[in-house]
Write a protein that holds these residues in place. Structure first.
Motif, PDB file in Angstrom:
ATOM      1  N   GLU A 514       0.843  -1.202   0.000  1.00  0.00           N
ATOM      2  CA  GLU A 514       0.000   0.000   0.000  1.00  0.00           C
ATOM      3  C   GLU A 514       0.873   1.244   0.000  1.00  0.00           C
ATOM      4  N   GLU A 515       0.381   2.302  -0.639  1.00  0.00           N
ATOM      5  CA  GLU A 515       1.160   3.541  -0.740  1.00  0.00           C
ATOM      6  C   GLU A 515       1.025   4.423   0.494  1.00  0.00           C
ATOM      7  N   LYS A 516      -0.028   4.248   1.260  1.00  0.00           N
ATOM      8  CA  LYS A 516      -0.320   5.141   2.396  1.00  0.00           C
ATOM      9  C   LYS A 516       0.833   5.150   3.396  1.00  0.00           C
ATOM     10  N   THR A 517       1.199   6.369   3.842  1.00  0.00           N
ATOM     11  CA  THR A 517       2.304   6.512   4.802  1.00  0.00           C
ATOM     12  C   THR A 517       2.035   7.685   5.731  1.00  0.00           C
ATOM     13  N   SER A 518       2.480   7.558   6.971  1.00  0.00           N
ATOM     14  CA  SER A 518       2.295   8.667   7.908  1.00  0.00           C
ATOM     15  C   SER A 518       3.598   9.049   8.609  1.00  0.00           C
ATOM     16  N   ILE A 519       4.664   8.352   8.246  1.00  0.00           N
ATOM     17  CA  ILE A 519       5.952   8.623   8.899  1.00  0.00           C
ATOM     18  C   ILE A 519       7.086   8.285   7.924  1.00  0.00           C
ATOM     19  N   THR A 520       8.256   8.840   8.163  1.00  0.00           N
ATOM     20  CA  THR A 520       9.397   8.613   7.278  1.00  0.00           C
ATOM     21  C   THR A 520      10.559   8.003   8.061  1.00  0.00           C
ATOM     22  N   PHE A 521      11.553   7.497   7.328  1.00  0.00           N
ATOM     23  CA  PHE A 521      12.753   6.978   7.989  1.00  0.00           C
ATOM     24  C   PHE A 521      13.508   8.106   8.700  1.00  0.00           C
ATOM     25  N   GLY A 522      13.482   9.304   8.128  1.00  0.00           N
ATOM     26  CA  GLY A 522      14.133  10.446   8.772  1.00  0.00           C
ATOM     27  C   GLY A 522      13.523  10.760  10.126  1.00  0.00           C
ATOM     28  N   ILE A 523      12.197  10.705  10.203  1.00  0.00           N
ATOM     29  CA  ILE A 523      11.498  10.926  11.480  1.00  0.00           C
ATOM     30  C   ILE A 523      11.805   9.788  12.446  1.00  0.00           C
ATOM     31  N   LEU A 524      11.835   8.554  11.946  1.00  0.00           N
ATOM     32  CA  LEU A 524      12.113   7.393  12.801  1.00  0.00           C
ATOM     33  C   LEU A 524      13.498   7.514  13.448  1.00  0.00           C
ATOM     34  N   ILE A 525      14.533   7.819  12.656  1.00  0.00           N
ATOM     35  CA  ILE A 525      15.883   7.877  13.238  1.00  0.00           C
ATOM     36  C   ILE A 525      16.017   9.053  14.213  1.00  0.00           C
ATOM     37  N   LYS A 526      15.328  10.160  13.928  1.00  0.00           N
ATOM     38  CA  LYS A 526      15.351  11.290  14.870  1.00  0.00           C
ATOM     39  C   LYS A 526      14.650  10.917  16.167  1.00  0.00           C
ATOM     40  N   ALA A 527      13.513  10.232  16.064  1.00  0.00           N
ATOM     41  CA  ALA A 527      12.771   9.798  17.258  1.00  0.00           C
ATOM     42  C   ALA A 527      13.597   8.807  18.073  1.00  0.00           C
ATOM     43  N   GLN A 528      14.351   7.946  17.388  1.00  0.00           N
ATOM     44  CA  GLN A 528      15.194   6.978  18.092  1.00  0.00           C
ATOM     45  C   GLN A 528      16.322   7.684  18.848  1.00  0.00           C
ATOM     46  N   ALA A 529      16.922   8.691  18.224  1.00  0.00           N
ATOM     47  CA  ALA A 529      17.990   9.457  18.888  1.00  0.00           C
ATOM     48  C   ALA A 529      17.431  10.206  20.096  1.00  0.00           C
ATOM     49  N   LEU A 530      16.295  10.873  19.920  1.00  0.00           N
ATOM     50  CA  LEU A 530      15.663  11.604  21.019  1.00  0.00           C
ATOM     51  C   LEU A 530      15.232  10.656  22.135  1.00  0.00           C
ATOM     52  N   GLY A 531      14.690   9.501  21.744  1.00  0.00           N
ATOM     53  CA  GLY A 531      14.221   8.516  22.723  1.00  0.00           C
ATOM     54  C   GLY A 531      15.351   7.966  23.564  1.00  0.00           C
ATOM     55  N   ASP A 532      16.479   7.654  22.911  1.00  0.00           N
ATOM     56  CA  ASP A 532      17.612   7.112  23.668  1.00  0.00           C
ATOM     57  C   ASP A 532      18.234   8.192  24.544  1.00  0.00           C
ATOM     58  N   ARG A 533      18.281   9.415  24.030  1.00  0.00           N
ATOM     59  CA  ARG A 533      18.801  10.524  24.844  1.00  0.00           C
ATOM     60  C   ARG A 533      17.976  10.674  26.123  1.00  0.00           C
ATOM     61  N   GLN A 534      16.662  10.641  25.967  1.00  0.00           N
ATOM     62  CA  GLN A 534      15.787  10.792  27.134  1.00  0.00           C
ATOM     63  C   GLN A 534      15.953   9.633  28.111  1.00  0.00           C
ATOM     64  N   ALA A 535      16.098   8.417  27.575  1.00  0.00           N
ATOM     65  CA  ALA A 535      16.305   7.246  28.441  1.00  0.00           C
ATOM     66  C   ALA A 535      17.622   7.358  29.214  1.00  0.00           C
ATOM     67  N   LEU A 536      18.671   7.884  28.571  1.00  0.00           N
ATOM     68  CA  LEU A 536      19.954   8.102  29.260  1.00  0.00           C
ATOM     69  C   LEU A 536      19.796   9.142  30.369  1.00  0.00           C
ATOM     70  N   VAL A 537      19.107  10.238  30.051  1.00  0.00           N
ATOM     71  CA  VAL A 537      18.871  11.296  31.044  1.00  0.00           C
ATOM     72  C   VAL A 537      18.057  10.754  32.214  1.00  0.00           C
ATOM     73  N   ASP A 538      17.005   9.972  31.905  1.00  0.00           N
ATOM     74  CA  ASP A 538      16.155   9.402  32.954  1.00  0.00           C
ATOM     75  C   ASP A 538      16.940   8.471  33.876  1.00  0.00           C
ATOM     76  N   ASN A 539      18.000   7.850  33.319  1.00  0.00           N
ATOM     77  CA  ASN A 539      18.857   6.969  34.121  1.00  0.00           C
ATOM     78  C   ASN A 539      20.060   7.718  34.711  1.00  0.00           C
ATOM     79  N   LYS A 540      19.951   9.063  34.697  1.00  0.00           N
ATOM     80  CA  LYS A 540      20.983   9.937  35.287  1.00  0.00           C
ATOM     81  C   LYS A 540      22.367   9.738  34.669  1.00  0.00           C
ATOM     82  N   ARG A 541      22.401   9.508  33.365  1.00  0.00           N
ATOM     83  CA  ARG A 541      23.660   9.407  32.633  1.00  0.00           C
ATOM     84  C   ARG A 541      24.071  10.780  32.124  1.00  0.00           C
ATOM     85  N   LYS A 542      25.378  10.951  31.921  1.00  0.00           N
ATOM     86  CA  LYS A 542      25.887  12.213  31.369  1.00  0.00           C
ATOM     87  C   LYS A 542      25.839  12.124  29.850  1.00  0.00           C
TER      88      LYS A 542
END
Length: 561
Positions: A514-542
């Motif tokens: 199907e052609e329908k799409t609501s997200i891109t690989f660029g958004i996915l990799i940015k979300a993954q970077a932001l998500g891991d950053r937040q997880a590091l911060v939540d675990n009190k990492r520098k």
């Protein structure tokens, strides 16, 4: 294979732990699949010990694997693109890079980056008419793998039409997984169902590793036969326990790790060096939890002794006829660093090494009182990334961080005391302690040769200036490898996260066909970077995040110490 070790003043400690290993019948209990070796709770232990039987179980599928390989060769397939993450992709990559491609077999590449540039490169590089696409995931629901599959299914469909698309796709997964269902619906040419009682990072000798190995022309019958010899060696106990190389290695890593000698640094013959990335995942994800952990250090520059601190345990894996690093290793030995030395007859000993390190890791878990088969912190980053992607689908925006510095086309996010790009790393690392801390470079960038070399150069500068262990991983690949350790260990890491602009993006289809799409690989990799950053911060990492903008190499040259 020969093995020797030198642990200096820790000899008594090592002898005591090996004696305890023998007295508590640990080797026998592992082979009996006794979950109490690691935990009183059988959850995620009892159903994760199939790796002990993987050589025997996989050997039963040799005929089926060869029939499949001969069939795809006769149909004119010349290339294979394996799409997977972590345990599903690392072993196939090691096979391809170690053995190359036998004439007449398939040239296999591994896709484990969500960066649009990487995906587009593979789309352009491989002709769909002669390419086999292998979708490899244990759970059958890995977001990266499913996104790759949907993109390439639609890509092949668009070029070849609906009649032939299914025969270009193969699945390797667990019985009853989401991928098995989808592969059935889309008429994949073959579905390999693996033993479900094997965790991803312990799956190298299962179908996840051996099917891709056969496709590049590895003699899997001989390979598994050699691996079986190692399984026999790993059963030695009692008076023979010192002949059980894996058990001794595991005991040494564990007992030295408890003492703070927890930076396991690999020096490997160049032709065999690709196994380092696989061992890195195995050890990091198995031991890095509940405030403990062994940091595997792969592909770090091998320096003279004055650049290392007393938290290092070196592992020298050399092929018999190779002397590339002999003199450097001798200098480290003369400086009294603890060293484990393994000499291998030839590359086919890779299978023996796979099993040896799996068994060693199991023993290390016992020594450190760690359950090596779960990954409690991996889900953390995924949950945050999913929330961000859901928010993007609702609002059309990802969360915006406020930069502490914006200069020379570079944005820097984090807590540090400087207003200058030139001094940002020095400020971030100002209180780092040699012999305790480590630096992890996390690059959500295109993993090409030029960028890798630039990051390795920066890594070596940090290593030599601060005398700390350094690691380098490309995102999101490392999230399925060392990510667990980063958030689960004792908190000694300093994390430098690199991101960049996405020049050309690619859509992720909502469903294959199907052609329908609501997200891109660029958004996915940015979300993954932001998500891991937040997880590091939540675990009190520098953690510090450096957005390099549109010119990655030029910007990296501005990041100095």
């Amino acid at each position: 294979m020969s093995f020797k070790y030198s642990v200096g003043e820790n000899s008594k400690l090592v002898d005591e732990i090996i004696k305890k290993l023998s007295e508590e019948n640990v080797v026998e209990r592992i082979w009996k699949k006794d979950h109490t070796v690691w935990s009183n709770d059988p959850t995620e232990v009892s159903n994760r010990l199939g790796w002990l039987d993987s050589v025997e179980v996989t050997s039963k599928s040799i005929k089926e694997i060869y029939e499949f390989v001969n069939e795809v060769r006769s149909e004119g397939f010349t290339h294979a693109l394996l799409m997977g993450m972590g345990g599903s992709s690392l072993a196939p990559e090691v096979f391809r890079l170690t053995f190359g491609v036998k004439e007449g077999y398939l040239d296999l590449a591994v896709l484990d980056s969500t960066h649009p540039e990487v995906i587009m490169n593979y789309a352009k590089k491989f002709n769909p008419a002669t390419t086999l696409y292998i979708v490899s995931t244990k759970s059958g629901g890995t977001v990266e793998t499913f996104s790759f599959m949907k993109f390439f299914y639609n890509y092949v469909l668009h070029i070849l039409g609906s009649e032939g698309v299914g025969k270009h796709f193969v699945a390797i997964t667990d019985p009853g997984s989401g991928l098995q269902k989808v592969a059935d619906e889309l008429n994949f040419s073959k579905i390999f169902l693996n033993d479900p009682n094997i965790g991803g990072r312990f799956s190298a000798l299962s179908l996840f590793g051996i099917v891709p190995a056969a496709l590049v022309g590895v003699d899997i019958e001989k390979f598994l036969s050699l691996a079986k010899n190692e399984t026999i060696n790993c059963k030695k106990s009692g008076k023979e326990v010192y002949s059980n190389t894996a058990a001794v290695i595991g005991a040494i890593i564990g007992v030295l790790g408890k003492k703070g000698i927890d930076k396991l640094t690999y020096i490997i013959s160049p032709k065999f060096s690709y196994i380092g990335a696989w061992i890195e995942q195995l050890i990091a994800e198995s031991t890095g939890k509940v405030g403990k952990g062994i940091l595997p250090v792969d592909l770090e520059s091998i320096e003279t002794p004055e650049y290392y601190s007393n938290d290092r345990l070196f592992v020298y894996i050399k092929l018999k006829d190779d002397s590339t690093y002999n003199s450097k290793v001798e200098k480290l030995k003369s400086a009294n660093f603890p060293i484990l030395e393994l000499e291998l007859e030839h590359e086919l000993y890779l299978g023996k090494q796979f099993f040896l390190w799996e068994f060693a890791t199991a023993v290390t878990g016992w020594v450190m009182q760690i359950q090596p088969y779960d990954q409690p912190n991996v889900e953390q980053a995924k949950i945050v990334a999913r929330k961000m992607m859901n928010a993007y689908q609702d609002t059309g925006k990802l969360p915006e961080l406020i930069p502490a510095i914006e200069e020379k086309g570079i944005k820097v996010y984090g807590d540090f005391k400087t207003n200058s790009i030139d001094k940002v790393l020095s400020a971030f690392l100002s209180d780092i302690k040699s012999g305790k801390n480590y630096v992890s470079i996390q690059a959500y960038l295109t993993p090409n040769k030029e960028i890798t070399e630039a990051l390795q150069k920066l890594r070596t500068l940090i290593q030599k200036k601060y005398k700390v262990a350094t690691t380098l991983g490309f995102g999101p690949r490392f999230l399925h490898s060392t990510g667990q350790l980063h958030k689960g260990d004792a908190g000694n890491g300093y994390f430098i996260q690199f991101t960049s602009d996405i020049e050309e993006d690619l859509p992720i289809p909502e469903n294959p066909g199907e052609e329908k799409t609501s997200i891109t690989f660029g958004i996915l990799i940015k979300a993954q970077a932001l998500g891991d950053r937040q997880a590091l911060v939540d675990n009190k990492r520098k953690v510090i995040t450096i957005d390099l903008g549109s010119n990655v190499i030029e910007s990296l040259e501005k990041i100095t110490l």
